[in-house]
Write an enzyme that holds these catalytic residues in place. Structure first.
Site, PDB file in Angstrom:
ATOM      1  N   LYS A 248      11.643 -11.449  -4.407  1.00 57.83           N
ATOM      2  CA  LYS A 248      10.480 -12.040  -3.756  1.00 57.83           C
ATOM      3  C   LYS A 248      10.432 -13.529  -4.076  1.00 57.83           C
ATOM      4  CE  LYS A 248       5.552 -11.206  -2.967  1.00 57.83           C
ATOM      5  NZ  LYS A 248       4.385 -10.341  -3.275  1.00 57.83           N
ATOM      6  N   GLU A 336      -5.518   4.295  -2.655  1.00 56.43           N
ATOM      7  CA  GLU A 336      -6.983   4.247  -2.639  1.00 56.43           C
ATOM      8  C   GLU A 336      -7.607   5.628  -2.759  1.00 56.43           C
ATOM      9  OE1 GLU A 336      -5.340   0.627  -0.641  1.00 56.43           O
ATOM     10  OE2 GLU A 336      -5.032   2.786  -0.343  1.00 56.43           O
ATOM     11  N   ARG A 364      -9.760   3.543   3.600  1.00 49.50           N
ATOM     12  CA  ARG A 364      -8.661   4.499   3.504  1.00 49.50           C
ATOM     13  C   ARG A 364      -9.022   5.703   2.632  1.00 49.50           C
ATOM     14  NH1 ARG A 364      -3.385   1.123   4.202  1.00 49.50           N
ATOM     15  NH2 ARG A 364      -2.439   2.989   3.359  1.00 49.50           N
TER      16      ARG A 364
END
Length: 589
Positions: A248, A336, A364
């Site tokens: 990244k 979640e 969610r």
């Protein structure tokens, strides 16, 4: 910035005309182009830098847009956008009226599926692959690019579980960089780490065990290797899984070294990567930091307090507790549903769970809120960050639905603080002992008070407060948008308007409202949630129930449409919720 090759690429068809030995130069130019724009316009940097080679290889090998390509979440799709007919407008990325920071079907035929939330790509790509088969198209390819943080989410596993028993022409590419926004966590992350290190893993490869043709891991920055492997996989039928290793922030040293900060770094020097210094002026705190510092302060004195976040320890500032009291703070990854039910389980055993989740992501876990928390009336404290409009991330991330979707749930108490002190006080009140689930919603960004670390006091549940009082028109506000009225008070006619900070959406302060409705014939309701079903709807229901049919009531809030991206002033102004627009409306009453 040298872009002599990139300048000739307006579409993947143009890219495919370039010889393979020139693609590494295209990668360099594309990476420099992303850095150049994001350095001044801001946005998600690290994820897109990490998949430059993969982006080029995918569009080089596959016949996009005929072959369907989905980017999970979409943070990493900048290179994709630039190569797919949006290079000339990329400088408008995330700007008001410009292109979205996420893939968006309405924006481009190359964006096969709109993303923004994690772990949807596998299910969507599988659905497309099954549709192609039903329509008799056996040549079309369907590709989902998903990160190692997102693939650990339950929805991704549901998609893998289904795909493994189909013969769908599906390719899943795992972009493994050991990072989400924060470092990836969990047993699956450890498993992939062991695979990368060449260690033997127990029994079968987990992906092969799900009936995928697994290949890798390979270097995701080696264009030649990527193209060879993608060409090979094109000829293989059924579900396939390619595991690639990337870094990244690749290509910008600072972004490689501090991958959390450079996920979305703000403005920076494109040559050195150094962040543009923020103001040295003392400013009010961010609401996330008020939460983070307050939960640490409370937890040090109350051993029953635990903190939970689904993969947002930095964004929510729960990282402060993770650093200081790691045994009672939990980053559960992009999960979640699990986070909410984990909190419920802890609450049954006498712990005091503060579950901090962005408003848009709490959507969610709706069934878990109802079935696992509210139905059992468990004292879980939901600290709902990024409530209201969140700016440049746009429609996928605005937290405008929470008041409406929580208000209809029995047992749920909903509080929205006007300022930092009220946020601290309600967090303090909650840990003294409550017997119901409590939702506390607060926005992205900074508060209004520099001197906010005051001794904490209890808040009486279900009680509002008068901020200032006049004789003709009452303004009822909920949450931090009430500060807009405070800011324009001096420009209002003296003694005409009253402002009531209602604080609780549920239960409403009905005794307070009875006094207000008896005194005023005109009432203005101001909120930063949806007009339909939100705080204003609760007031209208109260008025109807009590027979106040002659009271003139006007609602200000989020209209019945998805709000696009832009800075918050532009967005609020576009829906008549800026200070100027509110003032104009009030002066015309």
């Amino acid at each position: 910035m040298n872009t002599h090759l990139l300048a000739e690429i307006n579409s993947p068809a143009d890219l495919r005309k370039i010889s393979k030995n020139q693609l590494s130069e295209v990668a360099k130019e594309l990476r420099d182009f992303i850095i150049d724009i994001v350095a001044t316009k801001e946005g998600h940097l690290g994820a897109s830098l990490g998949v430059v080679e993969l982006t080029i290889a995918l569009h080089y090998v596959f016949d996009t847009p005929n072959d369907l390509l989905i980017w999970d979440v979409g943070h990493q799709a900048y290179g994709h956008k630039i190569l797919t007919e949006r290079r000339r407008v990329f400088n408008t990325n995330r700007q008001f009226g410009g292109i979205s920071g996420f893939p968006k079907r309405r924006e481009s035929v190359y964006d096969a599926f709109g993303t923004g939330h994690s772990s949807t790509s596998i299910s969507a790509a599988l659905g497309m692959a099954i549709a192609s088969k039903i329509k008799g198209d056996f040549q079309k390819h369907h590709i989902a690019v998903i990160g190692d943080a997102s693939i650990a989410s339950g929805m991704a596993f549901e998609g893998l579980n289904h795909a493994g028993v189909t013969d769908a022409n599906l390719l899943i590419i795992l972009n493994d960089n050991a990072m989400g926004i924060d470092p990836s966590v969990g047993a699956l992350k450890n498993y992939f780490t062991n695979v990368k290190a060449g260690k033997k893993v127990r029994k079968n490869n987990i992906i092969e065990a799900l009936n995928f043709n697994y290949s890798g891991p390979i270097d995701g920055h080696n264009l030649t290797a990527l193209i060879i492997e993608l060409e090979r996989l094109k000829s293989i039928k059924g579900p396939k899984f390619l595991h690639i290793i990337t870094t990244k922030g690749k290509g910008l040293k600072k972004a490689e070294q501090d991958q959390v900060k450079y996920h979305a770094p703000g403005k920076f020097n494109k040559e050195t990567g150094e962040l543009v210094p923020k103001t040295t002026e003392i400013q009010p705190p961010k609401y996330q930091d008020v939460f983070g510092e307050t939960i640490v302060e409370l937890a040090k004195n109350n051993p029953k307090i635990v903190g939970i976040t689904p993969a947002m320890p930095t964004g929510s500032s729960l990282k402060l507790m993770l650093d200081e009291i790691p045994e009672r703070a939990f980053d559960v990854g992009i999960a979640e549903q699990h986070a909410v039910t984990l909190a419920a389980g802890m609450a049954t055993q006498g712990l005091i769970p503060y579950c901090t989740i962005y408003s848009t992501f709490l959507q969610r876990a709706y069934d878990q809120i109802i079935h696992d928390v509210a139905l059992q009336n468990l004292p879980v404290i939901f600290c709902i960050d990024r409530a209201g409009l969140v700016g440049e991330d746009g429609a996928t991330h605005h937290g405008v639905f929470d008041l409406a979707y929580l208000r209809c749930i029995p047992n749920m108490v909903i509080f929205a603080p006007l300022n930092e002190i009220e946020l601290r006080n309600i967090m303090y009140t909650a840990q003294l002992g409550i017997h119901f689930p409590l939702a506390i919603r607060y926005p992205r960004g900074r508060g209004t008070l520099v001197n906010w670390k005051l001794p904490m006091h209890t808040i009486e549940i279900g009680k509002g407060k008068c901020v200032f009082e006049g004789s003709e028109i009452a303004i009822l506000s909920i949450g931090t948008i009430g500060n807009s009225i405070i800011e324009i008070e001096k420009e209002l006619p003296s003694n005409k308007f009253s402002l009531y900070n209602m604080r609780f959406v549920k239960p409403l302060d009905e005794d307070f409202l009875l006094k207000i409705f008896k005194k005023y014939q005109t009432i203005i309701i101001v909120e930063d949630g949806t007009i339909i079903g939100g705080f204003g709807s609760a007031i209208l229901e109260f008025a109807s129930k009590k027979g106040y049919n002659n009271t003139k009531i006007k609602q200000l809030g989020i209209p019945d449409t998805f709000i696009e991206h832009g800075n918050n002033y532009e967005l609020f102004n576009s829906i008549n919720l800026s200070n100027e627009k509110i003032l104009k409306l009030l002066l015309n009453l």
